[in-house]
Design an enzyme around this catalytic site. Structure first.
Site, short mmCIF file in Angstrom:
data_model
loop_
_atom_site.label_atom_id
_atom_site.label_comp_id
_atom_site.label_asym_id
_atom_site.label_seq_id
_atom_site.Cartn_x
_atom_site.Cartn_y
_atom_site.Cartn_z
N ASN A 280 31.20 39.85 51.66
CA ASN A 280 31.03 39.66 50.22
C ASN A 280 29.59 40.06 49.91
OD1 ASN A 280 30.74 38.77 47.61
ND2 ASN A 280 31.66 36.76 47.97
N ARG B 246 35.13 41.99 49.30
CA ARG B 246 35.32 41.53 47.92
C ARG B 246 34.79 42.62 47.00
NH1 ARG B 246 31.83 37.79 44.30
NH2 ARG B 246 33.28 37.57 42.56
N HIS C 294 37.70 36.35 39.12
CA HIS C 294 37.99 35.18 39.97
C HIS C 294 39.44 35.18 40.45
CE1 HIS C 294 34.62 32.64 37.85
NE2 HIS C 294 34.14 33.22 38.93
N ARG D 63 25.84 32.18 31.54
CA ARG D 63 26.60 32.98 30.55
C ARG D 63 27.31 32.03 29.60
NH1 ARG D 63 30.12 35.85 34.97
NH2 ARG D 63 28.84 34.72 36.45
N GLU E 279 37.82 31.79 48.94
CA GLU E 279 38.04 33.21 48.66
C GLU E 279 38.00 34.05 49.94
OE1 GLU E 279 35.13 32.49 45.39
OE2 GLU E 279 36.10 34.21 44.49
#
Ligand code: ADP
Length: 387
Positions: free
Chosen positions: A8, A84, A173, A231, A373
């Site tokens: 990742n 990823r 996601h 955000r 993940e």
């Protein structure tokens, strides 16, 4: 034994995990401050080691990982590498084995994800050079959302322009939402209608029906939807026009949206633990930020309940969702008339693995399901190369 290396890759960091086909983690680690004087934190059979080293680029990061594995174990000879990749655009609706053409397509998609795809590409290139002949599989954050129907993925703007520029909801996601909804289905014994709340630094909601994503809160980019660490999620696009017309540059607006919004914009810190502590101490800005955070989530839960035609479970995951009973309570409070309720003792109790935090007789069960993940990427990488 087959082993999978999951990579990742961020712009200045690279996380890795080595798993076997029995889903045991053999090693994991993180290389930080790529681009200069960096370091590696490696966890292997002999425990954890941290080593400082010069890490000029992502290839050097993988070389450092190899060296550390040689010195501290385990032996690193992966049969497949899973990566990823954030944005798969309209083209990639499933994981793929990377070849030159796929690499070029991921590079092209960087126009849609300028912050996220380039680092993923650096990881892919470095791993292809480091492990020649080993299949590399790209697993896209967007792919799980390929099943979202057109009425939920279409923005109501000029249709020709949207098609020409690829402007639609892709969602992100996805690897987490897929893993968590599968684990929730396993826990409950059925794949029904779930709302999954992935609440980490980034945050998104996903409506899952029968194992398929049918709506999600992030859109063309990971800026839309819930309130996040830095955000702000949903915002009237007119506010952007106003800022641009009154003197802000595009780059300044970009920084505002990506770094100076969300919890950080409202309180000065994007870390939810600090916001909770400040609210506890009577800070009104922090209290308002938590109210905005939970109010936004409840709105999405209500909307998704309407889209799904009912709800069989509400599922919390990621850093905040897994670890903060207070945020779960703030979100679920006031949803009782729609079904989800909490059992206060279960909600407060710490635990590992998927667990129920609602009463046994709740109309809609509320679950906490830790996301993984890396494991989901490993599963995909093995599945794609086994076929
Ligand atoms: P990322 O999106 O970077 O993977 P995580 O899923 O690890 O992030 O989530 C990070 C967020 O989780 C941070 O805002 C952090 O404050 C929050 N968090 C972690 N532990 C707790 C906790 N015990 N209580 C509240 N928030 C927590």
């Amino acid at each position: 034994m087959t082993t999978v290396l999951v990579v990742n890759s961020g712009s200045s960091s690279l996380k890795y995990q080595l798993l076997d086909d029995a889903e045991q983690v053999l090693a994991s680690g993180l290389v930080e401050r790529i681009g200069g004087a960096g370091s590696i934190r490696h966890r292997g059979p002999g425990g954890e080691v941290t080593v400082d080293a010069d890490v000029p680029d992502h290839r050097a990061a993988l070389a450092l990982m190899m060296r550390t594995c040689t010195e501290h174990g385990p032996q690193l000879a992966p049969d497949v590498v899973g990566h990823r990749v954030v944005h798969g655009g309209a083209r990639f609706s499933a994981p793929v084995v990377v070849d030159d053409e796929v690499e070029a397509a991921v590079e092209e998609l960087a126009t849609l994800a300028p912050l996220h795809n380039p680092p993923g590409l650096l990881g892919i290139r470095a791993a292809r050079a480091t492990f020649p002949g080993v299949p590399q599989v790209a697993v896209f954050d967007t792919a799980f959302h390929a099943t979202i129907p057109p009425e939920a993925s279409t923005y109501a703007i000029d249709a020709g322009l949207a098609a020409e520029r690829g402007i639609r909801r892709y969602g992100f996601h996805g690897t987490s939402h897929e893993y968590v909804s599968q684990e929730a289905a396993r826990f409950l014994g059925h794949a029904g209608r779930f709302v999954v709340l992935h609440l980490g630094n980034g945050a998104s909601a996903c409506a899952v029906s029968g194992g398929r994503s049918v709506a999600t809160s992030m859109g063309l980019t990971p800026l839309e939807g819930l309130v996040m660490g830095t955000r702000g999620g949903d915002l009237d696009p007119g506010a952007l026009l106003h800022l641009l017309r009154t003197g802000m540059s595009v780059d300044e607006v970009d920084t505002l949206l990506n770094r100076r919004s969300g919890l950080a914009g409202l309180t000065g810190t994007g870390d939810l633990r600090d916001v909770l502590a400040a609210a506890e101490g009577g800070d009104e800005r922090a209290e308002l930020a938590l109210d905005v955070y939970a109010h936004r989530i409840r709105g999405y839960v209500g909307a998704y309940l309407a889209h799904l035609g009912g709800l069989d479970a509400l599922v919390f995951t990621a850093g905040v969702g897994e670890n903060s009973p207070e945020v779960r309570a703030r979100v679920v409070e006031g949803l009782g008339h729609l079904g989800p309720t909490l059992d206060p003792a279960r909600n407060e109790a710490r635990g590992r693995g998927a667990r129920l935090v609602s009463p046994d007789d709740a109309a809609v069960p509320v679950l906490v399901v830790p996301t993984d993940e890396e494991l989901q990427i490993a599963r995909h990488a093995l599945a794609v190369t086994a076929g």
